[in-house]
Design a protein around this motif. Structure first.
Motif, short mmCIF file in Angstrom:
data_model
loop_
_atom_site.label_atom_id
_atom_site.label_comp_id
_atom_site.label_asym_id
_atom_site.label_seq_id
_atom_site.Cartn_x
_atom_site.Cartn_y
_atom_site.Cartn_z
N ASP A 108 0.81 -1.21 0.00
CA ASP A 108 0.00 0.00 0.00
C ASP A 108 0.85 1.27 0.00
OD1 ASP A 108 -2.42 -1.30 -0.14
OD2 ASP A 108 -2.65 -1.48 2.03
N VAL A 109 2.12 1.17 0.41
CA VAL A 109 3.03 2.31 0.28
C VAL A 109 3.18 2.67 -1.20
CG1 VAL A 109 5.41 3.10 0.56
CG2 VAL A 109 4.28 1.84 2.42
N ALA A 110 3.41 1.65 -2.02
CA ALA A 110 3.54 1.88 -3.46
C ALA A 110 2.23 2.39 -4.06
CB ALA A 110 3.96 0.58 -4.16
N ALA A 111 1.10 1.85 -3.58
CA ALA A 111 -0.20 2.28 -4.09
C ALA A 111 -0.44 3.76 -3.79
CB ALA A 111 -1.32 1.42 -3.50
N VAL A 112 -0.10 4.20 -2.59
CA VAL A 112 -0.26 5.60 -2.22
C VAL A 112 0.64 6.48 -3.09
CG1 VAL A 112 0.07 7.32 -0.40
CG2 VAL A 112 -0.97 5.11 0.14
N ALA A 113 1.89 6.06 -3.28
CA ALA A 113 2.83 6.84 -4.10
C ALA A 113 2.34 6.96 -5.53
CB ALA A 113 4.22 6.20 -4.06
N GLU A 114 1.80 5.88 -6.08
CA GLU A 114 1.28 5.92 -7.45
C GLU A 114 0.06 6.82 -7.55
OE1 GLU A 114 0.65 1.93 -8.85
OE2 GLU A 114 2.63 1.28 -8.17
N LEU A 115 -0.78 6.78 -6.53
CA LEU A 115 -1.97 7.64 -6.53
C LEU A 115 -1.57 9.12 -6.51
CD1 LEU A 115 -5.02 8.21 -6.14
CD2 LEU A 115 -4.63 7.98 -3.67
N LEU A 116 -0.64 9.48 -5.64
CA LEU A 116 -0.22 10.88 -5.55
C LEU A 116 0.44 11.33 -6.85
CD1 LEU A 116 1.16 11.14 -1.89
CD2 LEU A 116 -1.13 11.64 -2.76
N LEU A 123 7.43 16.54 -7.63
CA LEU A 123 8.65 17.28 -7.92
C LEU A 123 9.89 16.48 -7.57
CD1 LEU A 123 7.47 20.71 -6.42
CD2 LEU A 123 7.13 19.83 -8.74
N ASP A 124 9.75 15.54 -6.64
CA ASP A 124 10.86 14.68 -6.25
C ASP A 124 10.28 13.41 -5.64
OD1 ASP A 124 13.55 13.99 -5.94
OD2 ASP A 124 13.59 14.69 -3.87
N ASP A 125 10.98 12.31 -5.83
CA ASP A 125 10.48 11.02 -5.34
C ASP A 125 11.68 10.15 -4.97
OD1 ASP A 125 9.21 8.62 -4.81
OD2 ASP A 125 8.00 8.62 -6.62
N ARG A 126 11.79 9.83 -3.69
CA ARG A 126 12.91 9.01 -3.22
C ARG A 126 12.38 7.84 -2.39
NH1 ARG A 126 17.50 12.28 -0.23
NH2 ARG A 126 18.50 10.24 -0.47
N ASP A 127 12.80 6.65 -2.75
CA ASP A 127 12.48 5.47 -1.97
C ASP A 127 13.68 5.21 -1.06
OD1 ASP A 127 12.01 2.91 -0.96
OD2 ASP A 127 10.97 2.26 -2.77
N MET A 128 13.58 5.67 0.17
CA MET A 128 14.72 5.59 1.08
C MET A 128 15.06 4.14 1.43
SD MET A 128 15.16 8.80 1.19
CE MET A 128 16.46 8.96 2.42
N GLY A 129 14.04 3.29 1.51
CA GLY A 129 14.29 1.88 1.77
C GLY A 129 15.05 1.22 0.65
N LEU A 130 14.69 1.56 -0.59
CA LEU A 130 15.39 1.00 -1.74
C LEU A 130 16.83 1.48 -1.79
CD1 LEU A 130 15.16 -0.71 -4.29
CD2 LEU A 130 14.39 1.33 -5.52
N GLU A 131 17.04 2.75 -1.48
CA GLU A 131 18.40 3.29 -1.46
C GLU A 131 19.24 2.59 -0.39
OE1 GLU A 131 18.47 7.53 -1.16
OE2 GLU A 131 17.06 7.83 -2.81
N THR A 132 18.63 2.33 0.75
CA THR A 132 19.35 1.64 1.83
C THR A 132 19.69 0.21 1.40
OG1 THR A 132 18.20 2.95 3.51
CG2 THR A 132 19.24 0.91 4.24
N ALA A 141 13.59 3.19 6.23
CA ALA A 141 12.81 2.86 5.05
C ALA A 141 11.55 3.71 5.02
CB ALA A 141 12.44 1.38 5.04
N SER A 142 11.41 4.52 3.99
CA SER A 142 10.25 5.38 3.86
C SER A 142 10.24 5.93 2.43
CB SER A 142 10.31 6.54 4.87
OG SER A 142 9.16 7.33 4.82
N ARG A 143 9.08 6.14 1.88
CA ARG A 143 8.97 6.75 0.55
C ARG A 143 8.75 8.24 0.75
NH1 ARG A 143 7.17 4.22 -4.32
NH2 ARG A 143 7.48 5.70 -6.03
N HIS A 144 9.59 9.05 0.15
CA HIS A 144 9.50 10.50 0.28
C HIS A 144 9.13 11.11 -1.07
CE1 HIS A 144 12.28 10.89 4.08
NE2 HIS A 144 11.34 9.97 4.21
N GLN A 145 8.04 11.84 -1.10
CA GLN A 145 7.65 12.55 -2.31
C GLN A 145 7.46 14.03 -2.00
OE1 GLN A 145 4.10 10.27 -3.53
NE2 GLN A 145 5.25 9.54 -5.30
#
Length: 348
Positions: A108-116, A123-132, A141-145
């Motif tokens: 649902d994290v991905a679903a929320v990001a796709e919805l937004l 303007l910016d989108d970083r998947d901190m968990g993926l970077e880690t 781990a957190s998705r930052h938009q």
């Protein structure tokens, strides 16, 4: 919500007198406009909550925070080898408005990001968990938009003032949130003796790995339950003629296999809409929406995000009843958005 941006520690350097004056003036200017920023924060929270509810995506909470003056001033002082990181703080510091969305499972994290990304300008989108993970580590781990209202879109009048603003949105699971908040509290609000720092890092890393495993298991549990739940006929209702939330959830899990669960109150709300339509049993509901071609409806709606089961039902009812559905008392608060969706169906 803590006033933390998740960027890590920036070492401070000596600031020139002129820069100190400019930072002080910027902080004073921010203090003067902060009440407006607070109002905008509340509007962003309201807007994001509405988008999630409309999409039928399950979530635990949506909250907001307005950056404090002290935190703004501290961030304005950050430097690197080339000078101040934020030469124009009022413009360059983009997390003055913070919104946090907490979900139950990682999908649902991905679903929320796709919805937004579909509904707002990202303007910016970083998947901190993926970077880690790419760094071969377990940890934050957190998705930052960074989002703003898309200039090409029509928005309700209440949100017009947001067109000139942006918001930093953090999206994470409840387990990721617990880890991040505890880690932040320990590292930034407590004092860790140097001789214990290495052991602390090891334990936080171990906890992060366990949380990632738990998140995967929660997703697996949800997926298994969605496949296993049969559509069950409700028993006789003695006092409430509406379809019960558990029975509606079971029916939708069977009807829209693979669609995400909705919030518990969403099932109750949709049951109220069905009652207004005179639908008081799962069998009657199944008969009403049977003629709707689910695949065709998905194509006509053009979802750019995974819609939840309640949203799938919502669109099926809209396609079936049209203007009558718009006029339901329970839809009064979202008539404009339903009209836009009905126009999309008619144009397809």
């Amino acid at each position: 919500m803590s006033d933390s941006d998740g960027e890590g520690t920036i070492h401070e350097a000596t600031t020139a007198p002129t820069e100190t004056t400019e930072i002080s003036e910027a902080a004073s200017a921010y203090a003067a406009v902060r009440p407006e920023v607070e109002a905008a924060t509340a509007l962003f929270v309201d807007m994001v909550t509405g988008l999630l509810d409309d999409a039928g995506i399950n979530y635990l909470s949506v909250s907001g925070r307005t950056k404090s003056v002290a935190s703004f001033a501290s961030k304005a002082e950050r430097r690197d080898d080339h000078g101040l990181l934020y030469p124009n703080p009022l413009v360059d510091i983009t997390d003055q408005i913070g919104v946090r969305v907490i979900t139950y499972v990682h999908d649902d994290v991905a679903a929320v990001a796709e919805l937004l990304a579909e509904e707002l300008a990202v303007l910016d989108d970083r998947d901190m968990g993926l970077e880690t993970a790419r760094a071969g580590r377990f940890g934050y781990a957190s998705r930052h938009q960074l989002v703003s209202v898309d200039a090409s879109r029509t928005v309700p009048p209440a949100y017009e003032s947001l067109r000139r603003r942006s918001a930093s949105v953090q999206i994470r699971t409840v387990l990721q949130h617990a880890w991040a908040e505890f880690e932040h509290d320990i590292r930034y609000k407590g004092t860790v003796p140097e001789e214990h720092a290495h052991e602390l890092d090891r334990r936080f890393t171990l906890a992060a790995g366990l949380i990632e495993l738990a998140d995967r298991e929660f997703s697996a549990i949800r997926d298994r339950l969605q496949m296993a739940l049969p559509a069950a006929a409700p028993g006789p209702a003695e006092h409430d003629p509406r379809i019960s939330s558990p029975d509606l959830a079971k029916f939708l899990a069977s009807k829209y296999a693979g669609a995400g669960w909705a919030r518990t109150d969403h099932y109750t709300w949709v049951s109220g809409l069905l009652l207004e339509l005179g639908i008081t049993s799962v069998d009657a509901l199944a008969e009403v929406i049977a003629p709707v071609d689910g695949a065709d409806l998905i194509e006509r709606m053009g979802y750019k995000y995974p819609p939840g089961a309640v949203r799938r039902l919502d669109d099926a009812l809209l396609a079936t009843f049209g203007a009558r559905y718009l006029d339901l008392e329970g839809n009064a608060h979202r008539r404009a958005s339903l009209e836009a969706r009905l126009e999309r169906l008619a144009a397809s």
